[in-house]
Design a protein around this motif. Structure first.
Motif, PDB file in Angstrom:
ATOM      1  N   VAL A  27      27.551  12.067 -26.377  1.00  0.00           N
ATOM      2  CA  VAL A  27      28.594  11.581 -27.989  1.00  0.00           C
ATOM      3  C   VAL A  27      29.471  11.807 -27.939  1.00  0.00           C
ATOM      4  N   MET A  28      28.740  13.121 -28.940  1.00  0.00           N
ATOM      5  CA  MET A  28      30.275  13.874 -29.494  1.00  0.00           C
ATOM      6  C   MET A  28      31.547  13.557 -28.707  1.00  0.00           C
ATOM      7  N   SER A  29      31.850  13.406 -27.567  1.00  0.00           N
ATOM      8  CA  SER A  29      32.755  13.490 -27.122  1.00  0.00           C
ATOM      9  C   SER A  29      33.478  11.949 -27.365  1.00  0.00           C
ATOM     10  N   ARG A  30      32.580  11.216 -27.375  1.00  0.00           N
ATOM     11  CA  ARG A  30      33.516   9.864 -27.708  1.00  0.00           C
ATOM     12  C   ARG A  30      34.586  10.196 -29.995  1.00  0.00           C
ATOM     13  N   TRP A  31      34.776  11.042 -30.136  1.00  0.00           N
ATOM     14  CA  TRP A  31      35.278  11.144 -30.921  1.00  0.00           C
ATOM     15  C   TRP A  31      35.768  12.914 -31.383  1.00  0.00           C
ATOM     16  N   LEU A  32      35.492  13.842 -30.697  1.00  0.00           N
ATOM     17  CA  LEU A  32      36.140  14.858 -30.791  1.00  0.00           C
ATOM     18  C   LEU A  32      36.281  15.478 -29.375  1.00  0.00           C
ATOM     19  N   LYS A  33      36.818  16.402 -29.111  1.00  0.00           N
ATOM     20  CA  LYS A  33      37.586  16.890 -28.078  1.00  0.00           C
ATOM     21  C   LYS A  33      36.509  18.056 -27.841  1.00  0.00           C
ATOM     22  N   PRO A  34      35.405  18.913 -26.255  1.00  0.00           N
ATOM     23  CA  PRO A  34      34.496  20.092 -26.731  1.00  0.00           C
ATOM     24  C   PRO A  34      34.413  21.274 -27.429  1.00  0.00           C
ATOM     25  N   ALA A  35      36.115  21.569 -27.174  1.00  0.00           N
ATOM     26  CA  ALA A  35      36.203  22.647 -28.283  1.00  0.00           C
ATOM     27  C   ALA A  35      36.056  22.782 -29.580  1.00  0.00           C
ATOM     28  N   GLU A  36      36.353  21.326 -29.881  1.00  0.00           N
ATOM     29  CA  GLU A  36      36.266  21.070 -31.570  1.00  0.00           C
ATOM     30  C   GLU A  36      34.410  20.021 -31.682  1.00  0.00           C
ATOM     31  N   THR A  37      33.760  20.077 -31.010  1.00  0.00           N
ATOM     32  CA  THR A  37      32.523  19.828 -31.087  1.00  0.00           C
ATOM     33  C   THR A  37      31.581  20.568 -31.837  1.00  0.00           C
ATOM     34  N   PRO A  38      30.751  20.787 -33.036  1.00  0.00           N
ATOM     35  CA  PRO A  38      30.616  21.851 -33.838  1.00  0.00           C
ATOM     36  C   PRO A  38      28.600  22.695 -32.473  1.00  0.00           C
ATOM     37  N   PRO A  39      28.326  22.895 -32.394  1.00  0.00           N
ATOM     38  CA  PRO A  39      27.314  23.664 -31.222  1.00  0.00           C
ATOM     39  C   PRO A  39      25.839  23.149 -31.693  1.00  0.00           C
ATOM     40  N   TRP A  40      25.305  22.352 -30.677  1.00  0.00           N
ATOM     41  CA  TRP A  40      23.941  21.704 -30.946  1.00  0.00           C
ATOM     42  C   TRP A  40      22.413  23.295 -31.831  1.00  0.00           C
ATOM     43  N   GLN A  41      22.554  22.511 -32.776  1.00  0.00           N
ATOM     44  CA  GLN A  41      21.815  23.396 -34.214  1.00  0.00           C
ATOM     45  C   GLN A  41      21.068  21.969 -34.791  1.00  0.00           C
ATOM     46  N   ARG A  42      19.603  22.766 -34.743  1.00  0.00           N
ATOM     47  CA  ARG A  42      18.431  21.318 -35.010  1.00  0.00           C
ATOM     48  C   ARG A  42      18.402  21.156 -36.516  1.00  0.00           C
ATOM     49  N   PRO A  43      19.240  20.378 -36.757  1.00  0.00           N
ATOM     50  CA  PRO A  43      18.602  20.017 -38.262  1.00  0.00           C
ATOM     51  C   PRO A  43      17.698  20.405 -39.291  1.00  0.00           C
ATOM     52  N   ASP A  44      17.628  20.836 -40.253  1.00  0.00           N
ATOM     53  CA  ASP A  44      16.248  21.022 -41.252  1.00  0.00           C
ATOM     54  C   ASP A  44      16.350  19.584 -41.559  1.00  0.00           C
ATOM     55  N   VAL A  45      14.755  19.369 -42.426  1.00  0.00           N
ATOM     56  CA  VAL A  45      15.052  18.134 -43.320  1.00  0.00           C
ATOM     57  C   VAL A  45      16.451  17.800 -44.065  1.00  0.00           C
ATOM     58  N   ASP A  46      16.785  18.437 -45.217  1.00  0.00           N
ATOM     59  CA  ASP A  46      17.779  17.890 -46.264  1.00  0.00           C
ATOM     60  C   ASP A  46      18.923  17.336 -45.438  1.00  0.00           C
ATOM     61  N   ALA A  47      19.568  18.602 -44.070  1.00  0.00           N
ATOM     62  CA  ALA A  47      20.311  17.643 -42.841  1.00  0.00           C
ATOM     63  C   ALA A  47      20.473  16.521 -42.961  1.00  0.00           C
TER      64      ALA A  47
END
Length: 270
Positions: free
Chosen positions: A181-201
């Motif tokens: 999904v994120m490769s649609r907008w960012l290069k792999p090196a630019e993509t934030p690592p996957w991290q489960r967001p909390d409720v606020d995020a």
């Protein structure tokens, strides 16, 4: 029933018992009955403790058990369409009834929970008037391929939550989908690592997505669905992934892509 039901174009067909159950559910119009039906749609075999809370919350509704029995007859192609339709009907009720419904839903969906629960809760808040209005589309809206970094981060955080369910409940498959999904907008090196967001995020990301233009939001949904099909075995979405994507379409006020819409029965509210 008063509304017309069109079976899904793929997947299991509707049984006679399911159609009869939908006919009875369609006739439930009182606040107590609709509450019993909506809360029943939040029950899960994986969390049997929810049934006790459901019984407490519907104790004063004489027909509650019969309604739950009908909800249990709904299959994967009809459960979420009925959840959405009942939300819309309940959304027209007086404010105190909507607030009471949210309190009851919070109890039923309380911990321990499932990833889909947060989307269902957010959908309830949206239908009950607690959502951020989207900004008007203007001639200078950027193309979807040129999102500003703040919007890209909103996509990343919300996608990270969906990756717990899409394309399946397998964490490795979800994280692979997130990267696609994120490769649609960012290069792999630019993509934030996957991290489960909390409720606020998650809520912050949703607010950002809802504020995107009416042309951009459907593009995000289409990217999610296309990537899910690309990374799914046999190019098929499982029920949990499809429900998460359908609820996300609802939350973003976006039409469902055809590959997603055809997995569900169409229920005419009239």
């Amino acid at each position: 029933m008063t509304g017309k039901v069109t079976p899904a174009l793929s997947g299991p067909s509707l049984t006679v018992r399911e159609v009869e159950a939908m006919d009875r559910i369609d006739r439930v119009r009182g606040i107590g009955g609709m509450k019993a039906a909506l809360l029943a749609l939040m029950l899960s075999p994986a969390l049997p403790g929810r049934l006790r809370i459901w019984q407490e919350e519907t104790a004063v509704v004489p027909e509650a058990e019969a309604i739950r029995a009908d909800v249990d007859l709904l299959g994967p192609t009809t459960r979420l369409p009925w959840f959405e339709l009942l939300l819309a009907r309940m959304g027209a009720s007086p404010l105190p009834d909507r607030q009471a419904m949210l309190r009851s839903a919070r109890r039923v969906l309380g911990p321990p929970g499932l990833p889909i629960d947060r989307l269902m809760w957010l959908a309830m808040r949206r239908h009950f008037g607690e959502h951020v209005p989207t900004r008007a589309h203007g001639p200078n809206d950027p193309e979807i391929s040129r999102l500003v970094i703040a919007d890209v981060l909103h996509v990343a955080h919300f996608t990270a939550h969906l990756a717990r369910m899409v394309p399946s409940s397998d964490p490795a498959a979800g994280q692979a989908w997130y990267q696609v999904v994120m490769s649609r907008w960012l290069k792999p090196a630019e993509t934030p690592p996957w991290q489960r967001p909390d409720v606020d995020a998650l809520v912050h990301a949703l607010n950002g997505l809802q504020a995107m233009s009416w042309m951009q939001r459907p593009q995000v949904v289409r990217t999610w669905v296309a990537a899910a099909l690309q990374t799914s075995q046999g190019r098929l979405l499982d029920n949990g992934a499809a429900d998460a994507l359908r609820l996300s379409s609802l939350l973003l006020d976006s039409p469902m892509p055809p590959d997603l819409a055809r997995l569900y029965a169409e229920i005419d509210p009239d």
